[in-house]
Design a protein around this motif. Structure first.
Motif, mmCIF file in Angstrom:
data_model
loop_
_atom_site.group_PDB
_atom_site.id
_atom_site.type_symbol
_atom_site.label_atom_id
_atom_site.label_comp_id
_atom_site.label_asym_id
_atom_site.label_seq_id
_atom_site.Cartn_x
_atom_site.Cartn_y
_atom_site.Cartn_z
ATOM 1 N N UNK A 187 -1.485 7.278 -10.610
ATOM 2 C CA UNK A 187 -0.390 8.158 -10.984
ATOM 3 C C UNK A 187 -0.697 9.601 -10.644
ATOM 4 N N UNK A 188 -0.212 10.000 -9.499
ATOM 5 C CA UNK A 188 -0.414 11.375 -9.071
ATOM 6 C C UNK A 188 0.775 12.190 -9.556
ATOM 7 N N UNK A 189 0.533 13.374 -10.140
ATOM 8 C CA UNK A 189 1.676 14.145 -10.633
ATOM 9 C C UNK A 189 2.704 14.407 -9.531
ATOM 10 N N UNK B 249 0.831 -1.204 0.000
ATOM 11 C CA UNK B 249 0.000 0.000 0.000
ATOM 12 C C UNK B 249 0.870 1.260 0.000
ATOM 13 N N UNK B 250 1.898 1.245 0.826
ATOM 14 C CA UNK B 250 2.754 2.444 0.961
ATOM 15 C C UNK B 250 3.541 2.714 -0.320
ATOM 16 N N UNK B 251 3.819 1.662 -1.085
ATOM 17 C CA UNK B 251 4.528 1.870 -2.355
ATOM 18 C C UNK B 251 3.665 2.652 -3.341
ATOM 19 N N UNK B 252 2.356 2.685 -3.076
ATOM 20 C CA UNK B 252 1.448 3.401 -3.973
ATOM 21 C C UNK B 252 1.008 4.756 -3.422
ATOM 22 N N UNK B 253 1.280 5.014 -2.157
ATOM 23 C CA UNK B 253 0.762 6.234 -1.534
ATOM 24 C C UNK B 253 1.882 7.159 -1.081
ATOM 25 N N UNK C 144 2.957 15.803 -5.257
ATOM 26 C CA UNK C 144 3.401 14.939 -4.174
ATOM 27 C C UNK C 144 4.353 15.644 -3.222
ATOM 28 N N UNK C 145 4.882 16.770 -3.630
ATOM 29 C CA UNK C 145 6.001 17.298 -2.863
ATOM 30 C C UNK C 145 5.627 18.471 -1.971
ATOM 31 N N UNK C 146 4.314 18.635 -1.640
ATOM 32 C CA UNK C 146 4.017 19.740 -0.732
ATOM 33 C C UNK C 146 4.516 19.397 0.665
ATOM 34 N N UNK C 147 4.930 20.415 1.406
ATOM 35 C CA UNK C 147 5.633 20.134 2.653
ATOM 36 C C UNK C 147 4.732 19.560 3.734
ATOM 37 N N UNK C 148 5.322 18.827 4.661
ATOM 38 C CA UNK C 148 4.581 18.285 5.793
ATOM 39 C C UNK C 148 4.291 19.398 6.788
ATOM 40 N N UNK C 149 3.335 19.137 7.687
ATOM 41 C CA UNK C 149 2.925 20.153 8.653
ATOM 42 C C UNK C 149 4.015 20.438 9.669
ATOM 43 N N UNK D 227 11.739 7.429 0.011
ATOM 44 C CA UNK D 227 10.437 6.847 -0.313
ATOM 45 C C UNK D 227 9.831 7.537 -1.528
ATOM 46 N N UNK D 228 9.961 8.868 -1.553
ATOM 47 C CA UNK D 228 9.458 9.626 -2.713
ATOM 48 C C UNK D 228 10.203 9.222 -3.989
ATOM 49 N N UNK D 229 11.490 8.959 -3.825
ATOM 50 C CA UNK D 229 12.298 8.562 -4.988
ATOM 51 C C UNK D 229 11.790 7.232 -5.557
ATOM 52 N N UNK D 230 11.501 6.276 -4.667
ATOM 53 C CA UNK D 230 10.983 4.981 -5.131
ATOM 54 C C UNK D 230 9.658 5.182 -5.854
ATOM 55 N N UNK D 231 8.777 5.951 -5.231
ATOM 56 C CA UNK D 231 7.458 6.155 -5.839
ATOM 57 C C UNK D 231 7.585 6.865 -7.172
ATOM 58 N N UNK D 232 8.438 7.875 -7.197
ATOM 59 C CA UNK D 232 8.630 8.643 -8.427
ATOM 60 C C UNK D 232 9.117 7.720 -9.550
ATOM 61 N N UNK D 233 10.034 6.837 -9.207
ATOM 62 C CA UNK D 233 10.583 5.925 -10.213
ATOM 63 C C UNK D 233 9.536 4.909 -10.643
ATOM 64 N N UNK D 234 8.867 4.281 -9.663
ATOM 65 C CA UNK D 234 7.885 3.247 -9.995
ATOM 66 C C UNK D 234 6.691 3.821 -10.750
ATOM 67 N N UNK D 235 6.356 5.076 -10.446
ATOM 68 C CA UNK D 235 5.212 5.705 -11.119
ATOM 69 C C UNK D 235 5.445 5.901 -12.615
#
Lengths: 183, 143
Positions: A99-101, A39-43, A105-110, A124-132
């Motif tokens: 596939x979210x642009x 699930x996390x690989x997709x979110x 995905x890169x808005x900052x955390x609170x 994690x973002x790098x993995x998602x970016x690549x897999x996407x």
């Protein structure tokens, strides 16, 4: 619950079907991590992945009466539910697909992140970016095989293909992934 | 010989799977495997490198420490609760009107809790015991 460790999945499933919540809790302990990874690989958000993992098991509990051991293995049953839960999540979030642009995905955390957490989130973002960037079936086979650790046979049950087809798909997906990587 | 075996895509995929199993079992690394079979270098190196890239990142997708234990307890509690069939209004179960991530923790207030707080606030505000005026003004006694 020390006694559950010696009980195999089939017995746990039987008990869970009879309404034994603790037996289902043991199944949760055994499979939560691999479902979470899928699930996390997709979110983007870890919190969403945690919520969705719990939802997957809750749905599995509610549909246990439909599950037959002679049919698909329990893992495949779980991952099919996870797949549907992801689709529902995208619908709820107002997105049409996985596939979210990247810009979104890169808005900052609170809260400010510690160094280690920030690094993990970045990777994690790098993995998602690549897999996407891969085709859906390539991404699914790679996540199931290498991140969730399913065998080709188990993956074939989840994806509804033969193990031979999964091996070929895996080969193509890995080659496509290698083309994207700057190693 | 090997190149003949690798004629079909299916065979190639099968050999790749065997290599992956050897790497997964820890018997070989990508480099040691390829050095032993140099004839497979060009064919197998790209997918094996991609597989190694994924293997090395698996830990990034692990749940937070303690998450599985905590959520297992939550889930089992919920299942017992669900099985017992409590008297709940479904809307109260599904919705929550406050949900924020604070300090790495998810804070959720469900309508049932909010509703209870509202009732308590109402009772507290209109409690007759608190609104009765003192029968003897303290000022008269102290003059």
């Amino acid at each position: 619950m020390p006694g559950w460790l010696e009980v195999d999945d089939v017995e746990l499933l039987k008990l869970a079907k009879d309404g034994e919540a603790d037996a289902f809790g043991e199944l949760y302990e055994r499979y939560a991590q691999i479902v979470f990874r899928y699930v996390y690989a997709h979110l983007r958000e870890r919190f969403d992945a945690e919520d969705l993992t719990e939802e997957v098991f809750l749905r599995a509990w509610r549909s246990l009466s439909n599950y037959r051991e002679q049919g698909v293995p329990f893992q495949a049953f779980l991952f099919k539910i996870a797949h549907n839960a992801l689709i529902d999540f995208y619908r709820r979030s107002g997105r049409s697909g996985g596939h979210m642009p990247i810009e979104e995905q890169s808005f900052p955390d609170l809260l400010p992140e510690t160094g280690e957490v920030a690094l993990i989130n970045m990777e994690h973002r790098e993995i998602r970016k690549t897999l996407d960037q891969l085709r859906d079936d390539y991404r699914t086979v790679l996540v199931l095989r290498f991140l969730s650790g399913l065998s080709p046979e188990e993956t074939s049950e989840v994806m509804g293909r033969t193990p031979g087809a999964i091996r070929i798909l895996q080969h193509r997906a890995l080659s496509a992934l290698r083309n994207l990587l700057e190693l | 010989m090997v190149s003949e075996i690798l004629q079909t895509q299916d065979e190639l995929a099968r050999v790749l799977q065997l290599c992956l199993e050897v790497i997964e079992s820890g018997q070989e690394t990508v480099d040691s495997l390829l050095s032993r079979y140099p004839e497979l270098w060009d064919t197998l190196r790209p997918p094996l490198e991609a597989a190694a890239w994924l293997y090395n990142r698996t830990h990034l997708l692990n749940p937070r420490p303690g998450f599985v234990d905590a959520s297992r307890q939550r889930l089992v509690y919920h299942l017992y609760y669900e099985r017992a069939g409590p008297l709940v209004i479904p809307w109260f179960e599904q919705q929550h009107f406050f949900c924020r991530h604070i300090g790495g923790r998810k804070i959720v207030i469900q309508p049932s809790l909010g509703f209870t707080l509202l009732i308590l606030l109402f009772i507290f505000n209109f409690n007759p015991a608190l609104t009765i005026k003192p029968p003897i003004p303290a000022g008269l006694l102290t003059q």
